[in-house]
Design an enzyme around this catalytic site. Sequence first.
Site, PDB file in Angstrom:
ATOM      1  N   ASN A 173      -2.569  -2.669  -0.785  1.00 53.41           N
ATOM      2  CA  ASN A 173      -3.591  -3.689  -0.549  1.00 53.41           C
ATOM      3  C   ASN A 173      -3.388  -4.435   0.766  1.00 53.41           C
ATOM      4  O   ASN A 173      -3.934  -5.519   0.956  1.00 53.41           O
ATOM      5  CB  ASN A 173      -3.683  -4.660  -1.738  1.00 53.41           C
ATOM      6  CG  ASN A 173      -2.357  -5.307  -2.071  1.00 53.41           C
ATOM      7  OD1 ASN A 173      -1.445  -5.312  -1.245  1.00 53.41           O
ATOM      8  ND2 ASN A 173      -2.232  -5.861  -3.271  1.00 53.41           N
ATOM      9  N   ARG A 198       2.765 -16.064   0.533  1.00 54.45           N
ATOM     10  CA  ARG A 198       3.236 -16.677  -0.703  1.00 54.45           C
ATOM     11  C   ARG A 198       3.224 -18.188  -0.525  1.00 54.45           C
ATOM     12  O   ARG A 198       3.606 -18.703   0.542  1.00 54.45           O
ATOM     13  CB  ARG A 198       4.652 -16.214  -1.056  1.00 54.45           C
ATOM     14  CG  ARG A 198       4.730 -14.798  -1.618  1.00 54.45           C
ATOM     15  CD  ARG A 198       3.995 -14.635  -2.940  1.00 54.45           C
ATOM     16  NE  ARG A 198       4.031 -13.266  -3.441  1.00 54.45           N
ATOM     17  CZ  ARG A 198       3.041 -12.381  -3.306  1.00 54.45           C
ATOM     18  NH1 ARG A 198       1.932 -12.701  -2.665  1.00 54.45           N
ATOM     19  NH2 ARG A 198       3.150 -11.165  -3.827  1.00 54.45           N
ATOM     20  N   HIS A 230      -5.767 -16.121  -6.469  1.00 60.14           N
ATOM     21  CA  HIS A 230      -5.027 -15.020  -5.836  1.00 60.14           C
ATOM     22  C   HIS A 230      -5.802 -13.709  -6.017  1.00 60.14           C
ATOM     23  O   HIS A 230      -5.625 -12.994  -6.999  1.00 60.14           O
ATOM     24  CB  HIS A 230      -3.642 -14.913  -6.476  1.00 60.14           C
ATOM     25  CG  HIS A 230      -2.701 -14.066  -5.686  1.00 60.14           C
ATOM     26  ND1 HIS A 230      -1.346 -14.049  -5.905  1.00 60.14           N
ATOM     27  CD2 HIS A 230      -2.907 -13.203  -4.659  1.00 60.14           C
ATOM     28  CE1 HIS A 230      -0.771 -13.211  -5.064  1.00 60.14           C
ATOM     29  NE2 HIS A 230      -1.696 -12.681  -4.303  1.00 60.14           N
TER      30      HIS A 230
HETATM   31  P1  NDP Z   1       5.529  -5.639   5.273  1.00 60.13           P
HETATM   32  O1  NDP Z   1       6.850  -5.391   4.632  1.00 60.13           O
HETATM   33  O2  NDP Z   1       4.798  -4.512   5.898  1.00 60.13           O
HETATM   34  O3  NDP Z   1       5.670  -6.761   6.371  1.00 60.13           O
HETATM   35  C1  NDP Z   1       6.431  -7.891   6.199  1.00 60.13           C
HETATM   36  C2  NDP Z   1       6.903  -8.308   7.558  1.00 60.13           C
HETATM   37  O4  NDP Z   1       7.514  -9.590   7.443  1.00 60.13           O
HETATM   38  C3  NDP Z   1       7.924  -7.367   8.154  1.00 60.13           C
HETATM   39  O5  NDP Z   1       7.500  -6.989   9.454  1.00 60.13           O
HETATM   40  C4  NDP Z   1       9.172  -8.228   8.190  1.00 60.13           C
HETATM   41  O6  NDP Z   1       9.992  -8.007   9.280  1.00 60.13           O
HETATM   42  C5  NDP Z   1       8.582  -9.593   8.372  1.00 60.13           C
HETATM   43  N1  NDP Z   1       9.514 -10.673   8.078  1.00 60.13           N
HETATM   44  C6  NDP Z   1      10.370 -10.791   7.057  1.00 60.13           C
HETATM   45  N2  NDP Z   1      11.058 -11.934   7.162  1.00 60.13           N
HETATM   46  C7  NDP Z   1      10.601 -12.557   8.264  1.00 60.13           C
HETATM   47  C8  NDP Z   1      10.933 -13.770   8.894  1.00 60.13           C
HETATM   48  N3  NDP Z   1      11.871 -14.560   8.395  1.00 60.13           N
HETATM   49  N4  NDP Z   1      10.262 -14.103  10.018  1.00 60.13           N
HETATM   50  C9  NDP Z   1       9.329 -13.276  10.551  1.00 60.13           C
HETATM   51  N5  NDP Z   1       8.983 -12.103   9.987  1.00 60.13           N
HETATM   52  C10 NDP Z   1       9.616 -11.751   8.856  1.00 60.13           C
HETATM   53  O7  NDP Z   1       4.635  -6.326   4.128  1.00 60.13           O
HETATM   54  P2  NDP Z   1       3.063  -6.542   4.078  1.00 60.13           P
HETATM   55  O8  NDP Z   1       2.592  -6.878   5.444  1.00 60.13           O
HETATM   56  O9  NDP Z   1       2.408  -5.448   3.348  1.00 60.13           O
HETATM   57  O10 NDP Z   1       3.005  -7.834   3.126  1.00 60.13           O
HETATM   58  C11 NDP Z   1       3.586  -9.057   3.548  1.00 60.13           C
HETATM   59  C12 NDP Z   1       3.569 -10.055   2.411  1.00 60.13           C
HETATM   60  O11 NDP Z   1       2.237 -10.385   2.107  1.00 60.13           O
HETATM   61  C13 NDP Z   1       4.135  -9.514   1.092  1.00 60.13           C
HETATM   62  O12 NDP Z   1       5.540  -9.634   1.045  1.00 60.13           O
HETATM   63  C14 NDP Z   1       3.469 -10.398   0.090  1.00 60.13           C
HETATM   64  O13 NDP Z   1       4.238 -11.578  -0.111  1.00 60.13           O
HETATM   65  C15 NDP Z   1       2.169 -10.777   0.745  1.00 60.13           C
HETATM   66  N6  NDP Z   1       1.037 -10.092   0.117  1.00 60.13           N
HETATM   67  C16 NDP Z   1       0.035 -10.846  -0.414  1.00 60.13           C
HETATM   68  C17 NDP Z   1      -1.002 -10.260  -1.078  1.00 60.13           C
HETATM   69  C18 NDP Z   1      -2.121 -11.063  -1.645  1.00 60.13           C
HETATM   70  O14 NDP Z   1      -2.870 -10.550  -2.489  1.00 60.13           O
HETATM   71  N7  NDP Z   1      -2.300 -12.297  -1.220  1.00 60.13           N
HETATM   72  C19 NDP Z   1      -1.052  -8.808  -1.283  1.00 60.13           C
HETATM   73  C20 NDP Z   1      -0.014  -8.090  -0.572  1.00 60.13           C
HETATM   74  C21 NDP Z   1       1.005  -8.733   0.048  1.00 60.13           C
HETATM   75  P3  NDP Z   1      10.866  -6.699   9.533  1.00 60.13           P
HETATM   76  O15 NDP Z   1      10.438  -5.687   8.523  1.00 60.13           O
HETATM   77  O16 NDP Z   1      10.495  -6.373  10.931  1.00 60.13           O
HETATM   78  O17 NDP Z   1      12.248  -7.116   9.327  1.00 60.13           O
END
Ligand code: NDP
Length: 386
Positions: A147, A285, A333
Amino acid sequence: MAKILCVLYADPEGGYPDTYARDGLPHLDHYPGGQTLPTPGGVDFTPGALLGSVSGELGLRGFLEAQGHTLVVTSDKDGPDSVFERELADADVVISQPFWPAYLTAERIARAPKLKLAVTAGIGSDHVDLDAAIQYGVTVAEVTYCNSISVSEHVVMMILSLVRNYLPSHRIVLDGGWNIADAVSRSYDLEGMHVGTVAAGRIGLAVLRRLAPFDVHLHYTDRHRLPREVEEELNLTFHESAEDMVPVCDVVTVNAPLHPETEGLFGDRLLSTMKRGAYLINTARARICDEDAIVRALESGRLAGYAGDVWFPQPAPPDHPWRSMPHHGMTPHISGSSLSAQTRYAAGTREILESWFGGTDIRDEYLIVDGGKLAGAGAHAYSTNT
Ligand code: NDP
């Protein structure tokens, strides 16, 4: 044979639908970047049906019962007398969606001796205590990418609706009014603004890609830098930290997972460094933002608007302050649970269960915790307290 405990949101108040607004879903070949969509051996549902509510059962019942497993589906998830609490005691597998999270706390995991697999039908497994999952040998898996584009579309919608003052203007129409000045006195163009994302993973990068044609200045911060060709293609400015990035932005969108590094990131201190009248969109979140600090920032005018679809706890109580704060564009949500997304994460959940019961490896990109440690996608994007 296993007992699978599946926690889903309640059916529509008018009953489970027998017709839908559209007749089908567009065909997608793969996700951006090439990852394949879920590849279960089969599915027992019609793509585009409501699968995420109790009667939809994620389309899993026929498949599981044919193998002799027991499927228990409930929306009653909170409190010591809930169905979830009662059924958890001898469950082997728990399935839950972030939209209606079955909070698998350390205490609950400790009281579920047979629990070996927690599947997130969606993305974001922070409703599972990952440290406890590591400690008790519970595998945690989610349907990575299912998603991400759905959420990125929601983010773009919310940015535009805040900046252009869409929701109050729509309210004027519903109320029978026509005061143009009321509608436009908080309405701006996005063009030329500086827009930044905290995290440029699947969702964050998709947001950047979708916003590029709006002729905005794009910024991002992330733990890992994007490839140079992507930065050049989208004309991105990279910042080492959120603290560096937010003071230059008119719009900030949060797309990082909730984990110890991000919890409480947007508190009074960081918010005070934002431009007066900035917009903040958080579909990641809720607890990445300090609940009361957001209300204060809206009341003081530091923020001109806040929108998102993530709350804590979920469901949000009727008196949650984010329901009544000024200039917000909150939804329940829902961003990652469109009918399109449900089709993908129901199929992905089945794929994970087929692997689990068939004794084959769950795709690495679906794993968050496995073998007593962060694994796969979880090892990349999450951190733990230990
Ligand atoms: P991804 O894993 O593709 O991306 C998450 C990114 O966050 C990665 O690039 C990661 O960095 C980065 N990250 C982690 N910690 C930090 C930090 N401290 N500072 C900056 N960047 C950071 O996940 P998605 O993009 O698919 O999803 C992201 C979040 O969105 C999910 O974890 C979830 O909480 C939320 N979500 C919400 C939904 C909704 O319905 N509202 C549905 C789906 C997701 P790197 O990997 O480079 O270390």
